[in-house]
Design a protein around this motif. Structure first.
Motif, PDB file in Angstrom:
ATOM      1  N   ASP A   1      -1.070  -2.387   0.651  1.00  0.00           N
ATOM      2  CA  ASP A   1      -2.454  -2.149   1.065  1.00  0.00           C
ATOM      3  C   ASP A   1      -2.659  -2.522   2.532  1.00  0.00           C
ATOM      4  OD1 ASP A   1      -3.250  -1.210  -1.412  1.00  0.00           O
ATOM      5  OD2 ASP A   1      -3.937  -3.167  -2.119  1.00  0.00           O
ATOM      6  N   ASP A   2      -2.091  -3.659   2.921  1.00  0.00           N
ATOM      7  CA  ASP A   2      -2.212  -4.091   4.317  1.00  0.00           C
ATOM      8  C   ASP A   2      -1.564  -3.078   5.266  1.00  0.00           C
ATOM      9  OD1 ASP A   2      -3.432  -6.388   3.398  1.00  0.00           O
ATOM     10  OD2 ASP A   2      -1.625  -7.630   3.546  1.00  0.00           O
ATOM     11  N   ALA A   3      -0.408  -2.585   4.879  1.00  0.00           N
ATOM     12  CA  ALA A   3       0.295  -1.615   5.725  1.00  0.00           C
ATOM     13  C   ALA A   3      -0.495  -0.317   5.851  1.00  0.00           C
ATOM     14  CB  ALA A   3       1.684  -1.329   5.143  1.00  0.00           C
ATOM     15  N   TRP A   4      -1.063   0.137   4.751  1.00  0.00           N
ATOM     16  CA  TRP A   4      -1.820   1.401   4.761  1.00  0.00           C
ATOM     17  C   TRP A   4      -3.028   1.307   5.683  1.00  0.00           C
ATOM     18  CZ3 TRP A   4      -0.212   5.771   2.163  1.00  0.00           C
ATOM     19  CH2 TRP A   4      -1.097   6.849   2.160  1.00  0.00           C
ATOM     20  N   LYS A   5      -3.660   0.141   5.714  1.00  0.00           N
ATOM     21  CA  LYS A   5      -4.872  -0.039   6.510  1.00  0.00           C
ATOM     22  C   LYS A   5      -4.595  -0.023   8.017  1.00  0.00           C
ATOM     23  CE  LYS A   5      -7.184  -2.764   2.929  1.00  0.00           C
ATOM     24  NZ  LYS A   5      -7.575  -4.139   2.505  1.00  0.00           N
ATOM     25  N   ILE A   6      -3.367  -0.296   8.422  1.00  0.00           N
ATOM     26  CA  ILE A   6      -3.059  -0.374   9.854  1.00  0.00           C
ATOM     27  C   ILE A   6      -3.358   0.953  10.547  1.00  0.00           C
ATOM     28  CG2 ILE A   6      -1.191  -0.625  11.545  1.00  0.00           C
ATOM     29  CD1 ILE A   6       0.069  -2.691   9.636  1.00  0.00           C
ATOM     30  N   TYR A   7      -2.898   2.049   9.970  1.00  0.00           N
ATOM     31  CA  TYR A   7      -3.125   3.373  10.567  1.00  0.00           C
ATOM     32  C   TYR A   7      -3.994   4.279   9.699  1.00  0.00           C
ATOM     33  CZ  TYR A   7       0.753   2.330  13.791  1.00  0.00           C
ATOM     34  OH  TYR A   7       1.567   1.777  14.746  1.00  0.00           O
ATOM     35  N   GLY A   8      -4.321   3.823   8.497  1.00  0.00           N
ATOM     36  CA  GLY A   8      -5.102   4.654   7.589  1.00  0.00           C
ATOM     37  C   GLY A   8      -4.270   5.571   6.732  1.00  0.00           C
ATOM     38  N   LYS A   9      -2.954   5.521   6.903  1.00  0.00           N
ATOM     39  CA  LYS A   9      -2.039   6.300   6.066  1.00  0.00           C
ATOM     40  C   LYS A   9      -0.614   5.864   6.385  1.00  0.00           C
ATOM     41  CE  LYS A   9      -1.212  10.264   9.121  1.00  0.00           C
ATOM     42  NZ  LYS A   9      -1.073  11.730   9.187  1.00  0.00           N
ATOM     43  N   ILE A  10       0.323   6.301   5.548  1.00  0.00           N
ATOM     44  CA  ILE A  10       1.757   6.153   5.815  1.00  0.00           C
ATOM     45  C   ILE A  10       2.414   7.467   5.410  1.00  0.00           C
ATOM     46  CG2 ILE A  10       3.895   4.984   5.120  1.00  0.00           C
ATOM     47  CD1 ILE A  10       2.192   2.438   4.758  1.00  0.00           C
ATOM     48  N   ASP A  11       3.164   8.039   6.324  1.00  0.00           N
ATOM     49  CA  ASP A  11       3.838   9.307   6.040  1.00  0.00           C
ATOM     50  C   ASP A  11       5.216   9.098   5.428  1.00  0.00           C
ATOM     51  OD1 ASP A  11       1.819  11.090   7.199  1.00  0.00           O
ATOM     52  OD2 ASP A  11       2.416  10.220   9.122  1.00  0.00           O
ATOM     53  N   ILE A  12       5.930   8.071   5.908  1.00  0.00           N
ATOM     54  CA  ILE A  12       7.305   7.838   5.473  1.00  0.00           C
ATOM     55  C   ILE A  12       7.511   6.347   5.245  1.00  0.00           C
ATOM     56  CG2 ILE A  12       9.751   8.123   6.044  1.00  0.00           C
ATOM     57  CD1 ILE A  12       8.878  10.272   8.100  1.00  0.00           C
TER      58      ILE A  12
END
Length: 264
Positions: free
Chosen positions: A74-85
């Motif tokens: 969740d923390d990682a997703w919030k950094i940019y608003g998404k994760i592609d890879i």
């Protein structure tokens, strides 16, 4: 795949193949989240990124603490608003026999290599499906295809990853999710030095095969090519990768050969 502006999260990013991937992806203009246990090492990697260092975010995590990984996702997703890879490059190897290895050490290897990768990927999967795209990249090993001496639990963790993510690929093929399994052979990293022995202590020595292996940078380049071409599975390395085919087509001969081969 054009990696420019792609949001890529890399575990095991403080050394070895993971670190090499950070530098290559940074050069392509990707936006990165880099993770490992050691925050200080991650910041050193970030400082070595030549292009847009502000697009390299440090997020320490411990794959062994599997119960924390959904929150970390969740923390990682919030950094940019998404994760592609998501590139699952974190892991630990082993140098000890089955009879001598303590159960707690075997559990540690499985927690880091298998459950850490599974839980982190599973935490991101619903979000990727909701946005309609995503790549889950899993660093297995040629030892995920066959076992060798002194690597029983390591081999088991990699075999388990391949079975799990092969199954997952079948389930999400129509949801925009790609699964890429990478099987490196002998790559010149510190993985042997950092391997655990029967009581969990660090092995502390470089494997000669590793010393003479492919560079981490060359391996990273081949991994990015595999992701670019959406390869379901790729073997990376030298002659050691032929063992996968020998195991399949001449198992009796392979078994005799692998017993005699020096693997530490």
């Amino acid at each position: 795949m054009d990696f420019k502006n792609k949001i890529v999260w890399i575990t095991g990013a403080s050394s070895g193949i993971g670190e090499a991937l950070v530098y290559l992806l940074n050069q392509t203009g990707a936006k990165l989240i880099i993770s490992s246990r050691r925050a200080d090492a991650l910041y050193q990697v970030k400082q070595k990124c030549k292009k847009n260092p502000l697009d390299v975010h440090v997020l320490p995590l411990d794959l062994e603490q599997t119960e924390t990984l959904f929150t970390k996702a969740d923390d990682a997703w919030k950094i940019y608003g998404k994760i592609d890879i998501l590139i699952n490059a974190g892991g630990i190897s082993q140098r000890s026999t089955v009879l001598e290895t303590e159960s707690a050490v075997e559990q540690k290897i499985m927690n880091i290599n298998y459950w850490g990768t599974v839980n982190l990927s599973k935490a991101l999967l619903p979000k990727m499906i909701e946005k309609g795209s995503g790549n889950l990249v899993v660093l297995s090993s040629i030892v995920g295809k066959f076992g060798t001496q002194f690597r029983s639990s390591y081999a088991a963790s990699k075999h388990a990853l391949e079975g799990y993510f092969d199954s997952l690929r079948c389930e999400v093929f129509d949801k925009g999710i790609h699964v890429n399994i990478i099987c490196p052979g002998f790559i010149k990293t510190n993985i042997t030095i950092n391997s655990v022995t029967e009581n969990g202590k660090k092995y502390g020595k470089m494997d000669q095969n590793q010393e003479n292996g492919m560079t981490a940078s060359d391996c990273a380049q081949q991994i990015l090519k595999a992701i670019d071409k959406n390869k379901e599975e790729v073997l990376i390395g030298g002659k050691e990768t032929y063992g996968v085919y020998l195991k399949r087509f001449a198992p009796g001969y392979f078994s005799k050969m692998i017993r005699k081969r020096k693997v530490v």
